[in-house]
Design a protein around this motif. Sequence first.
Motif, mmCIF file in Angstrom:
data_model
loop_
_atom_site.group_PDB
_atom_site.id
_atom_site.type_symbol
_atom_site.label_atom_id
_atom_site.label_comp_id
_atom_site.label_asym_id
_atom_site.label_seq_id
_atom_site.Cartn_x
_atom_site.Cartn_y
_atom_site.Cartn_z
ATOM 1 N N THR A 56 7.152 13.464 2.728
ATOM 2 C CA THR A 56 5.814 14.098 2.565
ATOM 3 C C THR A 56 5.383 14.739 3.991
ATOM 4 O OG1 THR A 56 5.196 13.066 0.264
ATOM 5 C CG2 THR A 56 3.514 14.159 1.845
ATOM 6 N N ALA A 57 5.415 13.632 4.914
ATOM 7 C CA ALA A 57 5.021 14.125 6.338
ATOM 8 C C ALA A 57 5.769 15.044 6.780
ATOM 9 C CB ALA A 57 4.877 12.668 7.048
ATOM 10 N N ALA A 58 7.077 15.059 6.898
ATOM 11 C CA ALA A 58 7.857 16.191 7.219
ATOM 12 C C ALA A 58 7.715 17.315 6.692
ATOM 13 C CB ALA A 58 9.406 15.827 7.186
ATOM 14 N N LEU A 59 7.662 17.384 5.493
ATOM 15 C CA LEU A 59 7.325 18.795 4.822
ATOM 16 C C LEU A 59 5.941 19.280 5.264
ATOM 17 C CD1 LEU A 59 8.631 17.866 1.176
ATOM 18 C CD2 LEU A 59 9.731 19.437 2.529
ATOM 19 N N ASP A 60 4.863 18.560 5.303
ATOM 20 C CA ASP A 60 3.501 18.904 5.639
ATOM 21 C C ASP A 60 3.844 19.513 7.071
ATOM 22 O OD1 ASP A 60 2.580 18.311 3.338
ATOM 23 O OD2 ASP A 60 1.420 16.382 4.063
ATOM 24 N N ARG A 61 4.538 18.884 7.731
ATOM 25 C CA ARG A 61 4.409 19.153 9.422
ATOM 26 C C ARG A 61 5.124 20.502 9.478
ATOM 27 N NH1 ARG A 61 5.332 17.486 14.634
ATOM 28 N NH2 ARG A 61 7.323 18.371 15.563
ATOM 29 N N ASP B 90 14.610 3.018 -0.579
ATOM 30 C CA ASP B 90 12.891 2.766 -1.029
ATOM 31 C C ASP B 90 12.144 3.888 -1.354
ATOM 32 O OD1 ASP B 90 10.333 2.182 -1.303
ATOM 33 O OD2 ASP B 90 10.523 0.528 0.211
ATOM 34 N N PRO B 91 12.180 4.239 -2.633
ATOM 35 C CA PRO B 91 11.635 5.580 -3.180
ATOM 36 C C PRO B 91 9.993 5.675 -2.329
ATOM 37 C CG PRO B 91 12.611 4.637 -4.975
ATOM 38 C CD PRO B 91 12.538 3.647 -3.808
ATOM 39 N N ASP B 92 9.183 4.866 -2.245
ATOM 40 C CA ASP B 92 7.962 5.008 -1.608
ATOM 41 C C ASP B 92 8.090 5.281 -0.234
ATOM 42 O OD1 ASP B 92 6.336 4.240 -4.044
ATOM 43 O OD2 ASP B 92 6.707 2.044 -3.670
ATOM 44 N N ALA B 93 8.972 4.682 0.548
ATOM 45 C CA ALA B 93 8.906 4.809 2.101
ATOM 46 C C ALA B 93 9.751 6.227 2.183
ATOM 47 C CB ALA B 93 9.970 3.780 2.456
ATOM 48 N N VAL C 131 0.921 -1.189 -0.059
ATOM 49 C CA VAL C 131 -0.041 0.046 0.144
ATOM 50 C C VAL C 131 0.682 1.247 0.207
ATOM 51 C CG1 VAL C 131 -1.858 1.333 1.318
ATOM 52 C CG2 VAL C 131 -1.711 -1.210 1.243
ATOM 53 N N HIS C 132 0.856 1.932 -0.819
ATOM 54 C CA HIS C 132 1.747 3.276 -1.046
ATOM 55 C C HIS C 132 0.846 4.583 -0.843
ATOM 56 C CE1 HIS C 132 4.728 0.589 -2.665
ATOM 57 N NE2 HIS C 132 3.663 0.067 -3.421
ATOM 58 N N THR C 133 1.431 5.499 -0.130
ATOM 59 C CA THR C 133 0.786 6.726 0.048
ATOM 60 C C THR C 133 0.719 7.570 -1.219
ATOM 61 O OG1 THR C 133 2.642 7.835 0.679
ATOM 62 C CG2 THR C 133 1.318 6.754 2.330
#
Length: 342
Positions: free
Chosen positions: A234-239, A225-228, A15-17
């Motif tokens: 994305t999470a860090a940038l959004d934060r 791992d590009p997906d990881a 499952v990829h985000t």
Amino acid sequence: MSTAPPSTQAGTSEVHTADRDTRVAMYRLLVELRYFEKRAYDLFLQNLVKGTSHLSLGQEAIAAAFGVAMRPGDHTFATYRGHAHTLARGVPMGPVLAELLGRENGLMAGKGGSMHLTSVEHGMMGSYAIIGAHLPIACGSAWSAQYRGTGQVSVAFFGDGTTNIGAFHEALNFAKIWDLPVVFVCENNLYMEYTAIKDVTAVEHPAADRAAAYGLEKIIVDGNDPDAMHAVATAALDRARAGAGPSLIEAKTYRHGGHSRADPGKYRPDAEVQEWLARDPLPMYRARLVADGVAEDELAAIEGATAQAVDEATEFAKAGATPGEDLLLKDVWSDGGWTWRN
């Protein structure tokens, strides 16, 4: 301390985000970074690259994931191993390759070479040759964005050896005190220059195990791992963009060659090298995309177009003139003058 690579398997359907287009874009960047670095290596062997060069062969997934996740106005700060991070921000291959060759049509008119790539218009705020020097500067950039309310995020990439430098700790402390929109990314390839990081560091994870000292979350990710990587990026940038403060990411990866072109890397155990080569992000991600339904023809077309683009960039670079004396002192003084000083 373990030096084994992460256990994520090639070709597995997960499952990829990220959506399909984002993942294909990451593969396109992976291919570009790999083909470019291989060409840079070939040109070095032909004695065409001026000075030395530090390649990211094997580490491309980190730059590719952030390159896709970052916004155009965000700022990148890198080390002297900065080719991949420069290209990931959209800087064309031709001027970067010409810069490595020391030509006038280079990104910096042939005056910076491999270790000082900079393109402010693309948000690439410099490759820094002094270990850790860019981390406080990234804090300054982030503070400026915070003050102006622009929503920009600064991302500073650095190697594992930087974690034992004072500037690393000063930058983390400052970033947390001010809750700056900055992301620190340790590209832990297990070796400093010629020394294993585990031999000179008291903790197993040189970046992540120190996060708690600055009130930060411990984040460790498979840097191959590009997906990881994309999910964590994305999470860090959004934060950061939401005003929730800085993040410190430790991405586990491995460079295929030595520290620089002057280093054959013989100090690394053969079994370790082979184990990590089996985790090469490029074939692994290609196999995963195919397993997830991306057509072979589409990926082959990306590879063919990239190979042609690298060839064209090479011809562009080789066609550039050698910088003349008129460029020697250009940009040294803010007013552009120099003759009257003599």
